[in-house]
Structure formats: structure tokens, C-alpha cells
Design an enzyme around this catalytic site. Structure first.
Site, PDB file in Angstrom:
ATOM      1  N   HIS B  61      49.362  17.878  56.376  1.00 24.18           N
ATOM      2  CA  HIS B  61      49.120  16.447  56.196  1.00 24.18           C
ATOM      3  C   HIS B  61      47.974  16.241  55.199  1.00 24.18           C
ATOM      4  CE1 HIS B  61      51.057  14.888  60.201  1.00 24.18           C
ATOM      5  NE2 HIS B  61      51.862  15.701  59.534  1.00 24.18           N
ATOM      6  N   GLU B  63      45.324  14.511  55.373  1.00 22.88           N
ATOM      7  CA  GLU B  63      43.984  14.617  55.977  1.00 22.88           C
ATOM      8  C   GLU B  63      43.568  16.077  56.145  1.00 22.88           C
ATOM      9  OE1 GLU B  63      46.617  12.879  57.063  1.00 22.88           O
ATOM     10  OE2 GLU B  63      46.020  11.394  58.555  1.00 22.88           O
ATOM     11  N   CYS B  91      47.266  10.975  62.748  1.00 25.54           N
ATOM     12  CA  CYS B  91      48.024  11.404  63.929  1.00 25.54           C
ATOM     13  C   CYS B  91      47.085  12.195  64.850  1.00 25.54           C
ATOM     14  CB  CYS B  91      49.210  12.263  63.499  1.00 25.54           C
ATOM     15  SG  CYS B  91      48.734  13.915  62.935  1.00 25.54           S
ATOM     16  N   CYS B  94      45.567  15.363  63.150  1.00 21.27           N
ATOM     17  CA  CYS B  94      44.535  15.076  62.143  1.00 21.27           C
ATOM     18  C   CYS B  94      43.276  14.494  62.789  1.00 21.27           C
ATOM     19  CB  CYS B  94      45.095  14.150  61.076  1.00 21.27           C
ATOM     20  SG  CYS B  94      46.382  14.949  60.085  1.00 21.27           S
TER      21      CYS B  94
END
Lengths: 174, 174
Positions: B61, B63, B91, B94
Site C-alpha cells: 500500500h 502508506e 486500512c 497501514c
């Protein structure tokens, strides 16, 4: 000689033993001793130990490294038919990663009642909905050995700190 | 000419604009368009876009990649004095990573009521105790632009899928 057949429970203990081997490598490297392996169809496809200090990366937990290595081994981010074995209950970051990677099972050693995210504090692995994947969870496999390794590590760290307070390192300058 | 001083809110919008630039790179690469930057003392020290499909890594991701890059830039896993800007609410994975890396602030664009872990579904960033770090959260910065980019991506994906159903790709074999 009577050889008993290998059953599921023995397999879990065997693979958790492999995860413990990884955890001991972390201990030797002065990292919090947590290890993980990913198993697919009876075969270890990835192994990793916690490397937060070694890599200077707070996200380098054993589970994250093992999941990423397993994805590389399979050439796919979907860890179908896979089981993650890890010596301690995953934290929220690792549990969230597990949900994204979709292994079928997660087996862990000792629980983490304070901050575990597989039922200890919260359960992100069995919260479907809203998350898109649900994992079968098995806990307590070689739990005492996994916990003893962690407790030994933190006890040793405390004793080392105490000894340093009592006998601060001398300046060796001339 | 009257030039207004740069105030905090403008800065947030400026840096979210940088995160949106990253998100647009994801869009071009047919990845879910989410982007992130890490800012320290007014300077961008890391940029990343979602690369799950590109890297075949479900943990890649925006992040996670931005946090890891920021740690490398600083040579430390503690992201002191840092702010993470990300176009969508993080999420659970993260958010868990953010807690481990300890930036001071997290600023996001559009909320994720279904699975967001900064207040949308749950809040892992402000749950101290039991986790060891609490982040200041700012939401809704360029939120409409961040959401429109995501909605456009998914609409386009649906339309492409529909067109393929109506006109399945022909076998080009002779």
C-alpha cells in the site's frame, strides 16, 4: 518399530518448531525473538524473523517479512492454500496484512492479550464483514516455548540495563 | 501585490496535492489510485503510490511504501516530527504500521467508513492504551478530489469489464 502416522496436530507443532528456529535467530541478533514461516501443501515456502532493529524498519515484523517472501515465492499476492505459523499472536499491522494476503490459516504460539489482533485485544482475522477475508485461527501451538523465549529475552535486556546503571561503561579515552 | 502568508491549512492542502500526484501515478499503472507522502519540517522526505499489482505484494500500500522510504531517508524507524499525508483513510494494516513508526500526525483525504482504521470503521491511531503511540488525525483535506479519483478508477474498471462481456476479446490465431 512402530511408527505413528503424522497427524495434523503434529504438523502444526513441527512447523511452529520451524518458526521458533527463526525466532531464535532474532534473539541472537538482539531483536525481539519472534519468528514466522509460511507453509503451502506441507512445504515451507518462506521463513523470516523479526528484523526491526537490523533493518531500522518498524514494519519489519516476522509476519510481514514471511508474507512478502511467500508472495515472491508464489509470484502472486494471494496466498491460497497457505498457512502462516508465527510464534506470537500478530499485532494489528500484521493481522491487517494477513487479511490482504489471504492465507487460509493462521497458527500462533503465545497469545498477546494486550495488543494482539487475532482475538487477544481485537480480532481482525475474523471480522468479515467488513474486511474481505476470514482466516481459520489456531492458537497455543508450542505456546509455552514461544512465551519462554520472549520472557527470557526481556529479562536479559532488563538485567543488562540494570548492570549498566550500576557499572556505567567507562570512557576509554586516554 | 498582497501575498497572504502560508498557513497550516494551506500546507496540508499543498502536501495532499503531492500525495494526489502519487495517486495519479497509481491510476496510470492500473493500480487503485492511492498516494502518500511523508513530510518532516516542511520537506517531503518520502513519496509512494499503491503498487499491489505491480509488485505482486498485497502489503504494498502507498502508506507502507512511504513509511518504509521515510525510515530509510532518516536512518531510523522512529518518524519523529513527521506527518504522513495519504489520499484515503488508512486500512488496519497501514494504521498498525503508522503506530509502530510513530509519526506525529496523519492527514488523509477521503474517509473509508467501511474498513478505515483511523476512525471510519475502527480507530487504531487513537487507541492508546493499549497501543504505544497516538497520532493527531486530520481528515477531509482535498477529500473530494481524492474520492473522485478513486470513484473514476472503479467506474472505468466496471465499464471495461462490461465492454469485455459484450465484446469478448477474439482469438487472433490464424
Amino acid at each position: 518399530m512402530d511408527e505413528s502416522p503424522i497427524i495434523d496436530l503434529q504438523s502444526d507443532a513441527f512447523f511452529m518448531g520451524q518458526a521458533l528456529r527463526e525466532a531464535r535467530k532474532a534473539y541472537v541478533a538482539t531483536e525481539v525473538p519472534i519468528g514466522a514461516v509460511v507453509v503451502r501443501e506441507g512445504k515451507v515456502i518462506a521463513r523470516a524473523w523479526n528484523q526491526v532493529e537490523t533493518l531500522k524498519d518498524a514494519t519489519a515484523h516476522a509476519e510481514m517479512l514471511a508474507l512478502t517472501a511467500a508472495q515472491q515465492a508464489l509470484g502472486d499476492w494471494r496466498l491460497e492454500k497457505c498457512t502462516l505459523y508465527v510464534t506470537k499472536e500478530p499485532c494489528p499491522m500484521c493481522a491487517g496484512a494477513i487479511v490482504h494476503c489471504r492465507p487460509e490459516r493462521v497458527v500462533f504460539g503465545c497469545p498477546d492479550a494486550k495488543a494482539g489482533a487475532a482475538g487477544g485485544w481485537i480480532n481482525l482475522l475474523d471480522s468479515n464483514p467488513p474486511l474481505n477475508h476470514r482466516c481459520e485461527i489456531t492458537s497455543g501451538v508450542l505456546g509455552e516455548e514461544c512465551l519462554a523465549l520472549l520472557q527470557g529475552f526481556f529479562r536479559e535486556a532488563r538485567e543488562k540495563k540494570k548492570a549498566e546503571r550500576l557499572n556505567p561503561p567507562m570512557d576509554s579515552g586516554g
